[in-house]
Design a protein around this motif. Structure first.
Motif, PDB file in Angstrom:
ATOM      1  N   HIS A 363     -80.342  32.335  11.125  1.00  0.00           N
ATOM      2  CA  HIS A 363     -79.025  31.903  11.622  1.00  0.00           C
ATOM      3  C   HIS A 363     -78.861  32.303  13.099  1.00  0.00           C
ATOM      4  O   HIS A 363     -78.431  31.508  13.937  1.00  0.00           O
ATOM      5  CB  HIS A 363     -77.933  32.537  10.751  1.00  0.00           C
ATOM      6  N   GLU A 364     -79.221  33.556  13.394  1.00  0.00           N
ATOM      7  CA  GLU A 364     -79.098  34.060  14.777  1.00  0.00           C
ATOM      8  C   GLU A 364     -79.927  33.239  15.753  1.00  0.00           C
ATOM      9  O   GLU A 364     -79.537  33.041  16.895  1.00  0.00           O
ATOM     10  CB  GLU A 364     -79.559  35.529  14.850  1.00  0.00           C
ATOM     11  N   LEU A 365     -81.081  32.780  15.294  1.00  0.00           N
ATOM     12  CA  LEU A 365     -81.982  32.021  16.169  1.00  0.00           C
ATOM     13  C   LEU A 365     -81.598  30.543  16.239  1.00  0.00           C
ATOM     14  O   LEU A 365     -82.177  29.788  17.028  1.00  0.00           O
ATOM     15  CB  LEU A 365     -83.435  32.140  15.684  1.00  0.00           C
ATOM     16  N   GLY A 366     -80.687  30.123  15.406  1.00  0.00           N
ATOM     17  CA  GLY A 366     -80.303  28.708  15.378  1.00  0.00           C
ATOM     18  C   GLY A 366     -81.367  27.826  14.739  1.00  0.00           C
ATOM     19  O   GLY A 366     -81.482  26.640  15.076  1.00  0.00           O
ATOM     20  N   LEU A 367     -82.153  28.390  13.831  1.00  0.00           N
ATOM     21  CA  LEU A 367     -83.192  27.598  13.155  1.00  0.00           C
ATOM     22  C   LEU A 367     -82.573  26.861  11.961  1.00  0.00           C
ATOM     23  O   LEU A 367     -81.539  27.294  11.422  1.00  0.00           O
ATOM     24  CB  LEU A 367     -84.319  28.515  12.672  1.00  0.00           C
ATOM     25  N   PRO A 368     -83.170  25.757  11.532  1.00  0.00           N
ATOM     26  CA  PRO A 368     -82.609  25.008  10.396  1.00  0.00           C
ATOM     27  C   PRO A 368     -82.446  25.910   9.161  1.00  0.00           C
ATOM     28  O   PRO A 368     -83.321  26.740   8.870  1.00  0.00           O
ATOM     29  CB  PRO A 368     -83.665  23.927  10.133  1.00  0.00           C
ATOM     30  N   ALA A 369     -81.333  25.736   8.474  1.00  0.00           N
ATOM     31  CA  ALA A 369     -81.025  26.600   7.314  1.00  0.00           C
ATOM     32  C   ALA A 369     -82.154  26.546   6.291  1.00  0.00           C
ATOM     33  O   ALA A 369     -82.621  25.465   5.910  1.00  0.00           O
ATOM     34  CB  ALA A 369     -79.712  26.151   6.675  1.00  0.00           C
ATOM     35  N   GLY A 370     -82.612  27.705   5.899  1.00  0.00           N
ATOM     36  CA  GLY A 370     -83.650  27.791   4.868  1.00  0.00           C
ATOM     37  C   GLY A 370     -85.072  27.774   5.412  1.00  0.00           C
ATOM     38  O   GLY A 370     -86.008  28.170   4.705  1.00  0.00           O
ATOM     39  N   SER A 371     -85.246  27.361   6.677  1.00  0.00           N
ATOM     40  CA  SER A 371     -86.615  27.165   7.187  1.00  0.00           C
ATOM     41  C   SER A 371     -87.380  28.490   7.313  1.00  0.00           C
ATOM     42  O   SER A 371     -88.484  28.640   6.771  1.00  0.00           O
ATOM     43  CB  SER A 371     -86.593  26.441   8.533  1.00  0.00           C
ATOM     44  N   LEU A 372     -86.808  29.442   8.021  1.00  0.00           N
ATOM     45  CA  LEU A 372     -87.512  30.709   8.209  1.00  0.00           C
ATOM     46  C   LEU A 372     -87.619  31.466   6.880  1.00  0.00           C
ATOM     47  O   LEU A 372     -88.632  32.137   6.613  1.00  0.00           O
ATOM     48  CB  LEU A 372     -86.799  31.562   9.265  1.00  0.00           C
ATOM     49  N   GLN A 373     -86.601  31.322   6.053  1.00  0.00           N
ATOM     50  CA  GLN A 373     -86.645  31.984   4.739  1.00  0.00           C
ATOM     51  C   GLN A 373     -87.849  31.475   3.946  1.00  0.00           C
ATOM     52  O   GLN A 373     -88.604  32.253   3.355  1.00  0.00           O
ATOM     53  CB  GLN A 373     -85.360  31.711   3.962  1.00  0.00           C
ATOM     54  N   ALA A 374     -88.040  30.161   3.960  1.00  0.00           N
ATOM     55  CA  ALA A 374     -89.162  29.574   3.210  1.00  0.00           C
ATOM     56  C   ALA A 374     -90.492  30.008   3.819  1.00  0.00           C
ATOM     57  O   ALA A 374     -91.440  30.360   3.107  1.00  0.00           O
ATOM     58  CB  ALA A 374     -89.047  28.052   3.210  1.00  0.00           C
ATOM     59  N   THR A 375     -90.541  30.000   5.152  1.00  0.00           N
ATOM     60  CA  THR A 375     -91.794  30.387   5.833  1.00  0.00           C
ATOM     61  C   THR A 375     -92.156  31.825   5.472  1.00  0.00           C
ATOM     62  O   THR A 375     -93.311  32.130   5.141  1.00  0.00           O
ATOM     63  CB  THR A 375     -91.628  30.249   7.368  1.00  0.00           C
ATOM     64  N   LEU A 376     -91.185  32.725   5.542  1.00  0.00           N
ATOM     65  CA  LEU A 376     -91.462  34.135   5.271  1.00  0.00           C
ATOM     66  C   LEU A 376     -91.814  34.366   3.799  1.00  0.00           C
ATOM     67  O   LEU A 376     -92.718  35.158   3.482  1.00  0.00           O
ATOM     68  CB  LEU A 376     -90.262  34.996   5.667  1.00  0.00           C
ATOM     69  N   ARG A 377     -91.129  33.641   2.921  1.00  0.00           N
ATOM     70  CA  ARG A 377     -91.418  33.798   1.486  1.00  0.00           C
ATOM     71  C   ARG A 377     -92.886  33.462   1.212  1.00  0.00           C
ATOM     72  O   ARG A 377     -93.616  34.220   0.590  1.00  0.00           O
ATOM     73  CB  ARG A 377     -90.495  32.892   0.681  1.00  0.00           C
ATOM     74  N   LEU A 378     -93.304  32.321   1.737  1.00  0.00           N
ATOM     75  CA  LEU A 378     -94.679  31.858   1.509  1.00  0.00           C
ATOM     76  C   LEU A 378     -95.691  32.814   2.160  1.00  0.00           C
ATOM     77  O   LEU A 378     -96.688  33.210   1.561  1.00  0.00           O
ATOM     78  CB  LEU A 378     -94.832  30.449   2.098  1.00  0.00           C
ATOM     79  N   TYR A 379     -95.394  33.188   3.414  1.00  0.00           N
ATOM     80  CA  TYR A 379     -96.314  34.068   4.139  1.00  0.00           C
ATOM     81  C   TYR A 379     -96.453  35.407   3.426  1.00  0.00           C
ATOM     82  O   TYR A 379     -97.554  35.904   3.185  1.00  0.00           O
ATOM     83  CB  TYR A 379     -95.816  34.269   5.575  1.00  0.00           C
ATOM     84  N   ASN A 380     -95.312  36.003   3.067  1.00  0.00           N
ATOM     85  CA  ASN A 380     -95.333  37.334   2.448  1.00  0.00           C
ATOM     86  C   ASN A 380     -96.053  37.327   1.103  1.00  0.00           C
ATOM     87  O   ASN A 380     -96.803  38.254   0.779  1.00  0.00           O
ATOM     88  CB  ASN A 380     -93.905  37.857   2.266  1.00  0.00           C
ATOM     89  N   GLU A 381     -95.812  36.249   0.350  1.00  0.00           N
ATOM     90  CA  GLU A 381     -96.445  36.150  -0.965  1.00  0.00           C
ATOM     91  C   GLU A 381     -97.977  36.198  -0.828  1.00  0.00           C
ATOM     92  O   GLU A 381     -98.657  36.952  -1.514  1.00  0.00           O
ATOM     93  CB  GLU A 381     -96.009  34.836  -1.622  1.00  0.00           C
ATOM     94  N   HIS A 382     -98.495  35.410   0.114  1.00  0.00           N
ATOM     95  CA  HIS A 382     -99.948  35.386   0.299  1.00  0.00           C
ATOM     96  C   HIS A 382    -100.448  36.644   0.998  1.00  0.00           C
ATOM     97  O   HIS A 382    -101.505  37.177   0.653  1.00  0.00           O
ATOM     98  CB  HIS A 382    -100.363  34.144   1.084  1.00  0.00           C
ATOM     99  N   ALA A 383     -99.695  37.115   2.006  1.00  0.00           N
ATOM    100  CA  ALA A 383    -100.149  38.291   2.769  1.00  0.00           C
ATOM    101  C   ALA A 383    -100.267  39.508   1.862  1.00  0.00           C
ATOM    102  O   ALA A 383    -101.147  40.354   2.060  1.00  0.00           O
ATOM    103  CB  ALA A 383     -99.181  38.572   3.920  1.00  0.00           C
ATOM    104  N   SER A 384     -99.407  39.588   0.858  1.00  0.00           N
ATOM    105  CA  SER A 384     -99.476  40.754  -0.046  1.00  0.00           C
ATOM    106  C   SER A 384    -100.796  40.747  -0.831  1.00  0.00           C
ATOM    107  O   SER A 384    -101.228  41.775  -1.324  1.00  0.00           O
ATOM    108  CB  SER A 384     -98.280  40.759  -1.001  1.00  0.00           C
ATOM    109  N   ARG A 385    -101.435  39.581  -0.913  1.00  0.00           N
ATOM    110  CA  ARG A 385    -102.762  39.508  -1.568  1.00  0.00           C
ATOM    111  C   ARG A 385    -103.886  39.462  -0.526  1.00  0.00           C
ATOM    112  O   ARG A 385    -105.038  39.196  -0.854  1.00  0.00           O
ATOM    113  CB  ARG A 385    -102.841  38.239  -2.441  1.00  0.00           C
ATOM    114  N   GLY A 386    -103.523  39.668   0.757  1.00  0.00           N
ATOM    115  CA  GLY A 386    -104.536  39.641   1.819  1.00  0.00           C
ATOM    116  C   GLY A 386    -105.045  38.236   2.091  1.00  0.00           C
ATOM    117  O   GLY A 386    -106.193  38.049   2.513  1.00  0.00           O
ATOM    118  N   GLU A 387    -104.172  37.233   1.882  1.00  0.00           N
ATOM    119  CA  GLU A 387    -104.592  35.835   2.080  1.00  0.00           C
ATOM    120  C   GLU A 387    -103.659  35.109   3.048  1.00  0.00           C
ATOM    121  O   GLU A 387    -102.486  35.468   3.175  1.00  0.00           O
ATOM    122  CB  GLU A 387    -104.551  35.087   0.728  1.00  0.00           C
ATOM    123  N   ASP A 388    -104.202  34.081   3.684  1.00  0.00           N
ATOM    124  CA  ASP A 388    -103.390  33.204   4.531  1.00  0.00           C
ATOM    125  C   ASP A 388    -103.947  31.790   4.396  1.00  0.00           C
ATOM    126  O   ASP A 388    -104.661  31.302   5.274  1.00  0.00           O
ATOM    127  CB  ASP A 388    -103.455  33.667   6.004  1.00  0.00           C
TER     128      ASP A 388
END
Ligand SMILES: Cc1cc2nc3c(=O)[nH]c(=O)nc-3n(C[C@H](O)[C@H](O)[C@H](O)COP(=O)(O)OP(=O)(O)OC[C@H]3O[C@@H](n4cnc5c(N)ncnc54)[C@H](O)[C@@H]3O)c2cc1C
Length: 485
Positions: A363-388
């Motif tokens: 919200h602070e960055l003015g990014l589309p609603a849900g976009s960064l949340q989705a990006t971080l969710r996906l990234y974190n899920e894989h990163a926790s398994r050492g994958e990208d």
């Protein structure tokens, strides 16, 4: 002569019959390309006149980091335990320096890179056989070898065996000064080479048969003509300091805060070659660095664009990141970090926003609603398994961004440091002959360095400019000296 040159216009002169000076080979510009051209021509027994518009010479080469891209199995690579060979080096360069880099130049350079290492060493350019683990930027130590491109990052690490090729002369920090001191010291003791300082080439002299036979030179308010009996080498740098030329050919580079190069990078060498009939290539290409690291730990953050989506593996060379951010993402990029990853970048990017959650930051960055949340969710899920699985960042830099608060470092082109110089220039063959639009040589005319289009058509790795400038400078000087007229 003065009439033709009134207004400082670069061009050609015809019908010149008297000369103030003569040499077998005339070289325009005393940077790395011109210095190496002069030394190679002298080694072939030619009398050389080197024209330099500034008082001291050195050009952008002397201001540079001094990294020279060398590989294929240099003694430094071997001593540091890295395996490389010409085919492996060519594979990386062909994949990285695109789109559509000059394959002949790349293959030839990869084949002769070890020889070029020995030649530079024979000019007293010292390279220590020690590896520095940092990437991209010249080491703060006098170590001789670093990864200076994306060799060990995806996709290149799967295309060619990763090998570091950034060879740095043994001086802590920027070592371009040392490189040029050593080359200029060689020139000073070469009796065949005479350097004229404060002498700016303003036009090329063309004979009746179309051959380039000299240059009109401006010095201390006077203009005179110098004759090149065998050939003339243009080694006058690029055009990043010529705003009109950049606006016409590479407008994206005008958005970069820092346009790096000495004042001689005004495009005069390219314009002189074009006026004589030479073709120019890839004038839109540039090296565009976005130094969001060091510190290296910042690669554990993720870069997102204006749509809140990742667009690259953050462990790529920051020159590749800068190109992608500016040319493909319209210069909109933020480095998202969490409390554990956050450090102040050496290049001083400011914090654009902070949030106690992905939603707040978005919200602070003015990014589309849900976009960064989705990006971080996906990234974190894989990163926790050492994958990208999306961008294949290496495991060492994969860490879920979960330690609140989250922050965004401002990597937008309007606020961050983007540093650019031009890569396009005259179309030349392997001997530095300037070619016209139909690939025919312009007789008597040679060029090297950033006056030409070299190894990188885009996709720059650090060290390539001093590499092709010095290597193809040597070839241009030798070929000019070998001309029979
Ligand atoms: C801060 C910085 C760091 C960099 N780090 C690296 C690095 O680590 N590795 C790397 O490969 N590249 C690096 N680069 C880029 C690299 O330095 C240049 O692209 C390269 O030095 C160009 O060499 P050159 O011989 O073509 O031109 P230059 O070194 O610029 O030499 C051209 C010379 O021609 C003279 N000249 C211009 N016009 C005329 C004229 N009409 N008549 C007479 N003389 C003329 C100029 O005064 C100049 O002395 C860096 C650049 C900068 C600014």
């Amino acid at each position: 002569v003065s009439d033709v040159l009134r207004g400082g216009a670069s061009g050609v002169l015809r019908g010149v019959s008297s000369w103030q000076a003569e040499a077998d080979v005339v070289v325009v510009g005393l940077g790395c390309a011109g210095a190496c051209a002069a030394l190679a021509a002298a080694a072939r027994g030619a009398r050389v006149l080197l024209l330099e518009r500034s008082s001291a010479g050195g050009g952008t080469s002397a201001l540079s980091g001094g990294l020279v891209y060398l590989g294929g199995g240099t003694p430094v690579q071997k001593a540091c335990g890295f395996e490389d060979d010409p085919e492996n080096m060519a594979r990386y360069l062909l994949a990285a320096c695109g789109p559509a880099p000059d394959e002949a130049k790349i293959r030839h350079y990869a084949e002769h890179s070890v020889e070029h290492f020995h030649w530079l060493s024979s000019c007293d350019v010292p390279f220590r056989a020690s590896f520095h683990p940092g990437t991209g930027i010249e080491p703060p130590t006098d170590d001789g070898l670093i990864f200076s491109g994306s060799e060990n990052a995806y996709p290149f690490c799967e295309i060619a065996r990763p090998a570091p090729r950034g060879h740095c002369p043994a001086r802590p920090g920027a070592a371009g000064g040392l490189l040029m001191e050593r080359l200029i010291a060689r020139i000073a003791v070469a009796p065949e080479v005479r350097v004229e300082s404060d002498a700016r080439a303003e036009a090329l002299v063309v004979a009746e048969d179309g051959r380039i036979v000299g240059a009109a030179v401006r010095r201390a308010g006077e203009t005179f003509c110098v004759r090149a009996r065998r050939g003339l080498v243009l080694a006058a740098g690029g055009f990043i300091q010529n705003r009109a030329m950049v606006a016409r050919h590479a407008p994206a580079l005008l958005r970069c805060k820092i346009r790096i190069g000495c004042e001689g990078d005004d495009g005069s060498g390219i314009l002189l070659g074009m006026a004589a009939g030479g073709a120019a290539m890839r004038l839109d290409a540039g090296s565009i660095s976005l130094p969001f690291y060091p510190p290296e730990g910042l690669k554990r953050g993720i870069l997102v664009n204006g749509a809140g989506q990742r667009f690259i593996n953050e462990d790529a060379y920051y020159g590749r990141v800068g190109e992608q951010a500016l040319l493909r993402q319209d210069g909109r990029a933020f480095l998202i970090v969490d409390e554990a990853v956050h450090e102040r970048p050496m290049a001083g990017m400011e914090v654009a926003a902070v949030g106690e959650s992905a939603q707040e930051l978005e919200h602070e960055l003015g990014l589309p609603a849900g976009s960064l949340q989705a990006t971080l969710r996906l990234y974190n899920e894989h990163a926790s398994r050492g994958e990208d699985p999306l961008f294949h960042k290496r495991g060492a830099y994969l860490k879920p961004l979960v330690d609140m608060p989250l922050g965004a470092l401002d990597c937008t082109v309007d606020h961050a440091i983007y540093a650019a110089f031009t890569l396009g220039g005259l179309h030349t063959d392997l001997d530095g002959r300037v070619l016209d639009a139909a690939d025919r040589p312009v007789p008597g005319l040679f060029a090297a360095g950033r006056t030409t289009s070299g190894l990188a058509a885009q996709g720059y790795s650090s060290g390539l400019s001093l590499a092709d400038g010095s290597y193809f400078g040597r070839r241009a000087g030798a070929a000019a000296a070998a001309e029979v007229v």
